[in-house]
Design an enzyme around this catalytic site. Sequence first.
Site, PDB file in Angstrom:
ATOM      1  N   TRP A  70       5.015   4.031  24.611  1.00 59.05           N
ATOM      2  CA  TRP A  70       4.357   5.400  24.611  1.00 59.05           C
ATOM      3  C   TRP A  70       5.423   6.531  24.820  1.00 59.05           C
ATOM      4  O   TRP A  70       5.816   6.529  25.937  1.00 59.05           O
ATOM      5  CB  TRP A  70       3.411   5.262  25.597  1.00 59.05           C
ATOM      6  CG  TRP A  70       2.019   4.187  25.264  1.00 59.05           C
ATOM      7  CD1 TRP A  70       1.184   4.447  24.403  1.00 59.05           C
ATOM      8  CD2 TRP A  70       1.998   2.747  25.529  1.00 59.05           C
ATOM      9  NE1 TRP A  70       0.505   3.281  24.280  1.00 59.05           N
ATOM     10  CE2 TRP A  70       0.885   2.356  24.937  1.00 59.05           C
ATOM     11  CE3 TRP A  70       2.516   2.244  26.674  1.00 59.05           C
ATOM     12  CZ2 TRP A  70       0.430   1.118  25.221  1.00 59.05           C
ATOM     13  CZ3 TRP A  70       2.204   0.791  26.577  1.00 59.05           C
ATOM     14  CH2 TRP A  70       1.084   0.377  26.062  1.00 59.05           C
ATOM     15  N   HIS A 111      -2.540   7.958  26.043  1.00 55.78           N
ATOM     16  CA  HIS A 111      -3.572   7.197  25.538  1.00 55.78           C
ATOM     17  C   HIS A 111      -4.672   7.575  26.594  1.00 55.78           C
ATOM     18  O   HIS A 111      -4.554   8.090  27.446  1.00 55.78           O
ATOM     19  CB  HIS A 111      -3.366   5.431  25.591  1.00 55.78           C
ATOM     20  CG  HIS A 111      -2.663   5.095  26.747  1.00 55.78           C
ATOM     21  ND1 HIS A 111      -2.254   3.602  26.780  1.00 55.78           N
ATOM     22  CD2 HIS A 111      -1.977   5.469  27.857  1.00 55.78           C
ATOM     23  CE1 HIS A 111      -1.791   3.497  27.947  1.00 55.78           C
ATOM     24  NE2 HIS A 111      -1.759   4.555  28.581  1.00 55.78           N
ATOM     25  N   ARG A 164       1.647  11.805  21.892  1.00 54.45           N
ATOM     26  CA  ARG A 164       2.906  11.190  21.894  1.00 54.45           C
ATOM     27  C   ARG A 164       4.164  11.943  21.311  1.00 54.45           C
ATOM     28  O   ARG A 164       3.942  12.595  20.347  1.00 54.45           O
ATOM     29  CB  ARG A 164       2.593  10.018  21.208  1.00 54.45           C
ATOM     30  CG  ARG A 164       1.569   9.035  21.865  1.00 54.45           C
ATOM     31  CD  ARG A 164       1.684   7.644  21.452  1.00 54.45           C
ATOM     32  NE  ARG A 164       0.333   6.834  22.053  1.00 54.45           N
ATOM     33  CZ  ARG A 164       0.072   5.992  21.439  1.00 54.45           C
ATOM     34  NH1 ARG A 164       0.779   5.059  20.668  1.00 54.45           N
ATOM     35  NH2 ARG A 164      -1.063   5.288  22.327  1.00 54.45           N
ATOM     36  N   VAL A 192      -3.870  -5.892  29.431  1.00 50.56           N
ATOM     37  CA  VAL A 192      -4.713  -6.870  28.970  1.00 50.56           C
ATOM     38  C   VAL A 192      -4.101  -8.213  28.808  1.00 50.56           C
ATOM     39  O   VAL A 192      -2.862  -8.280  28.527  1.00 50.56           O
ATOM     40  CB  VAL A 192      -5.414  -6.497  27.612  1.00 50.56           C
ATOM     41  CG1 VAL A 192      -6.072  -5.154  27.751  1.00 50.56           C
ATOM     42  CG2 VAL A 192      -4.392  -6.173  26.434  1.00 50.56           C
ATOM     43  N   ALA A 252     -11.454  -4.376  27.235  1.00 48.85           N
ATOM     44  CA  ALA A 252     -11.173  -3.074  27.036  1.00 48.85           C
ATOM     45  C   ALA A 252     -10.660  -2.555  25.518  1.00 48.85           C
ATOM     46  O   ALA A 252     -10.102  -3.712  25.006  1.00 48.85           O
ATOM     47  CB  ALA A 252     -10.136  -2.439  27.972  1.00 48.85           C
TER      48      ALA A 252
HETATM   49  C1  FA5 Z   1      -2.903   1.985  23.149  1.00 51.28           C
HETATM   50  O1  FA5 Z   1      -2.971   3.002  23.136  1.00 51.28           O
HETATM   51  C2  FA5 Z   1      -3.752   1.176  24.054  1.00 51.28           C
HETATM   52  N1  FA5 Z   1      -4.004   2.001  25.136  1.00 51.28           N
HETATM   53  C3  FA5 Z   1      -5.032   0.678  23.546  1.00 51.28           C
HETATM   54  C4  FA5 Z   1      -5.804  -0.496  24.256  1.00 51.28           C
HETATM   55  C5  FA5 Z   1      -6.840   0.206  24.968  1.00 51.28           C
HETATM   56  C6  FA5 Z   1      -4.991  -1.568  24.331  1.00 51.28           C
HETATM   57  C7  FA5 Z   1      -7.293  -0.853  25.815  1.00 51.28           C
HETATM   58  C8  FA5 Z   1      -5.738  -2.592  25.233  1.00 51.28           C
HETATM   59  C9  FA5 Z   1      -6.998  -2.248  25.714  1.00 51.28           C
HETATM   60  P1  FA5 Z   1      -1.789   1.863  20.774  1.00 51.28           P
HETATM   61  O2  FA5 Z   1      -0.456   2.510  21.218  1.00 51.28           O
HETATM   62  O3  FA5 Z   1      -1.765   0.793  19.739  1.00 51.28           O
HETATM   63  O4  FA5 Z   1      -2.585   1.361  22.009  1.00 51.28           O
HETATM   64  O5  FA5 Z   1      -2.986   3.040  19.897  1.00 51.28           O
HETATM   65  C10 FA5 Z   1      -4.214   2.582  19.824  1.00 51.28           C
HETATM   66  C11 FA5 Z   1      -4.774   2.975  18.190  1.00 51.28           C
HETATM   67  O6  FA5 Z   1      -4.210   4.475  18.511  1.00 51.28           O
HETATM   68  C12 FA5 Z   1      -3.654   2.389  17.257  1.00 51.28           C
HETATM   69  O7  FA5 Z   1      -4.338   1.279  16.906  1.00 51.28           O
HETATM   70  C13 FA5 Z   1      -3.883   3.588  16.318  1.00 51.28           C
HETATM   71  O8  FA5 Z   1      -5.047   3.436  15.681  1.00 51.28           O
HETATM   72  C14 FA5 Z   1      -4.045   4.838  17.138  1.00 51.28           C
HETATM   73  N2  FA5 Z   1      -2.681   5.503  17.196  1.00 51.28           N
HETATM   74  C15 FA5 Z   1      -1.450   5.166  17.783  1.00 51.28           C
HETATM   75  N3  FA5 Z   1      -0.543   5.856  17.857  1.00 51.28           N
HETATM   76  C16 FA5 Z   1      -1.016   6.986  16.989  1.00 51.28           C
HETATM   77  C17 FA5 Z   1      -0.344   8.055  16.200  1.00 51.28           C
HETATM   78  N4  FA5 Z   1       0.798   8.609  16.663  1.00 51.28           N
HETATM   79  N5  FA5 Z   1      -1.144   8.761  15.393  1.00 51.28           N
HETATM   80  C18 FA5 Z   1      -2.548   8.663  15.217  1.00 51.28           C
HETATM   81  N6  FA5 Z   1      -2.761   7.287  15.624  1.00 51.28           N
HETATM   82  C19 FA5 Z   1      -2.220   6.939  16.366  1.00 51.28           C
END
Ligand code: FA5
Length: 344
Positions: A147, A172, A198, A255, A311
């Site tokens: 992140w 997030h 981000r 998780v 989650a």
């Molecule tokens: C997370 O942010 C974790 N907090 C999700 C999570 C929650 C996992 C609870 C387990 C339990 P991630 O970085 O993969 O995960 O982001 C989650 C979703 O946000 C991605 O699958 C994608 O759909 C969206 N996402 C991530 N980064 C971006 C971005 N830069 N721009 C647009 N959408 C994004």
Amino acid sequence: MKKEDIKAVINEAKTDINSLDLESFRVKYIGRKGLISDFFSEFKNLSIEDKKELGPILNEAKTELNDLYIKAKESCTKDKKDFFDYTLKGNKIEVGSLNPATIVLRELCSVFKELGFQIIEGPEIENEYYNFDALNIPKDHPARDLWDTFWFPDNLKLIGEKDKGRCLLRTHTSPVQMRFMEKNLPPFNVIVPGRTFRYEATDARHEFQFHQLEGLMVSENINLSNFKIIIKEAMQKIFKGTRKMRFLPSYFPFVSPGLQVDIECFKCRGKDKKCPLCSGSGWIEVLGAGMVHPKLFEIAGYPKGKYQGFAFGIGVERFAMVKYLIDDTRLFNSTDLRFLKQFK
Ligand code: FA5
């Protein structure tokens, strides 16, 4: 010019006085180039007999239409000083349209509400503790690099939370998990809609500001099947069975086990190795999820081994992309009206 023509004009004016605005009425009937004036021009060329017959009728018509106009005008004057012409058409107000990400975020909220989830919120300006430490992501752990973060200067701290580290724009919506668990005992089902940030380069599927919808269900005897059923049900309600999806193992420190959900790439269906949405894999990642790590329950102060939960964190713009076949996530923040106006 005949008697009937003059009568017809009077009848038309009696209707128009209720539908036209005052000025249009005046111009059409009693103005210099209006219908009455036309009659008088024709009048000059009439025979003496016709003049005798039509002269008084035309004069009467003129007076009648003038009276109609004056009466209507007077009704717009409350106290003889203020003239308010309520017959004039108002300015058309342009009604804006919702951003498709907002439409999908609202739809997600109502779908999860129907499934028994309660909506909660958390701060967009977070601190290190909730965004990372409390989610089992220790300092100097490589997982923090997942992140990329917008940091605030060291000396800025959240009021009442000075001991919880540096401030940042939340990367997030997961920090709200611990904020909620600290204050609430299971069972509960909550969702957290919100903006996330981000510090990363943008491309067709990555923005530096986007939305997530976090979900958290904790109780006794919860397992991964509960998550699968809930998420399949939500997907069914949103995509009505029109999109293929798959579950894949993944890794998130908060998780265990972790997984992600992908939806089939609508742009190339896996046929284009250079596809900006799926890089040829044929799948677009739309959410991360998993069973809540026992470490989080320990941090929240829950009795050991008593509760389980799952989650998930949905990428809202990604859902909207798949739903409306939008092939570039940067369009959501582009303020391009040609794009936005399509989503009334
Ligand atoms: C997370 O942010 C974790 N907090 C999700 C999570 C929650 C996992 C609870 C387990 C339990 P991630 O970085 O993969 O995960 O982001 C989650 C979703 O946000 C991605 O699958 C994608 O759909 C969206 N996402 C991530 N980064 C971006 C971005 N830069 N721009 C647009 N959408 C994004």
